[in-house]
Design a protein around this motif. Structure first.
Motif, short mmCIF file in Angstrom:
data_model
loop_
_atom_site.label_atom_id
_atom_site.label_comp_id
_atom_site.label_asym_id
_atom_site.label_seq_id
_atom_site.Cartn_x
_atom_site.Cartn_y
_atom_site.Cartn_z
N VAL A 12 43.71 31.53 -27.25
CA VAL A 12 43.06 31.43 -26.22
C VAL A 12 43.70 31.87 -24.76
O VAL A 12 44.76 31.92 -25.02
CB VAL A 12 43.17 29.71 -26.82
N GLN A 13 43.12 32.20 -24.04
CA GLN A 13 43.18 32.32 -22.99
C GLN A 13 44.25 31.45 -22.23
O GLN A 13 43.47 30.31 -21.74
CB GLN A 13 42.04 33.15 -21.74
N GLY A 16 42.42 27.67 -21.80
CA GLY A 16 41.41 27.78 -22.25
C GLY A 16 41.58 25.97 -23.35
O GLY A 16 42.43 25.26 -23.02
N SER A 17 40.95 25.94 -23.81
CA SER A 17 41.05 24.22 -24.66
C SER A 17 41.26 24.94 -26.49
O SER A 17 40.64 26.08 -26.92
CB SER A 17 39.64 23.74 -24.21
N LEU A 18 41.66 24.29 -27.21
CA LEU A 18 41.73 24.12 -28.65
C LEU A 18 41.73 22.95 -29.22
O LEU A 18 41.87 22.36 -29.06
CB LEU A 18 43.11 24.74 -29.33
N ASN A 83 43.48 20.62 -23.92
CA ASN A 83 42.58 21.59 -22.65
C ASN A 83 43.84 22.07 -21.11
O ASN A 83 44.86 21.44 -21.87
CB ASN A 83 41.89 20.35 -21.53
N VAL A 119 48.70 30.98 -26.52
CA VAL A 119 48.02 31.23 -25.08
C VAL A 119 48.21 32.21 -24.35
O VAL A 119 49.50 32.50 -24.03
CB VAL A 119 47.80 29.96 -24.26
#
Length: 121
Positions: A12-13, A16-18, A83, A119
């Protein structure tokens, strides 16, 4: 046989969120405190967040305000909503249960196999 299976990791950048999930399988009766830990290359494993069976939570200072741990006792699943991710959040994330009661006995200090979170832009 009891298993903790994590899912939801990935690339994810920054910003961003996961959402990570950890499902416990087997003939489980109850699980006490559940947690998420992480281990970055060359570093020790550290606690990210934990939640008791009653829902009390605690977080590492580095993730407070960005991560949220929750659990669904009926599904024997714990979640970690992440987040505003930062490059320093990159690590293998491990699910943990401190005490599992199942139909054939109990397990202490039980770990999942880990899921990679990266990330990066």
């Amino acid at each position: 046989q009891v298993q903790l299976v994590e899912s939801g990791g990935g690339l994810v950048q920054p910003g961003g969120s996961l959402r990570l999930s950890c499902a416990a399988s087997g003939s489980i009766i109850s699980i006490n405190t559940r947690g998420w830990y992480r281990q970055a290359p060359g570093k020790e494993r550290e606690l990210v967040a934990a939640i008791t069976r009653g829902g009390s939570t605690n977080y590492a200072d580095s993730v407070k305000g960005r991560f949220t741990i929750s659990r669904d006792n009926a599904k024997n699943t714990v979640y970690l909503q992440m987040n505003s991710l930062k490059p320093e959040d990159t690590a293998v994330y491990y699910c943990h249960a401190d005490f599992i009661v199942h139909t054939q006995g109990y397990e202490r200090d039980y770990w999942g196999q880990g899921t990679q979170v990266t990330v990066s832009s």
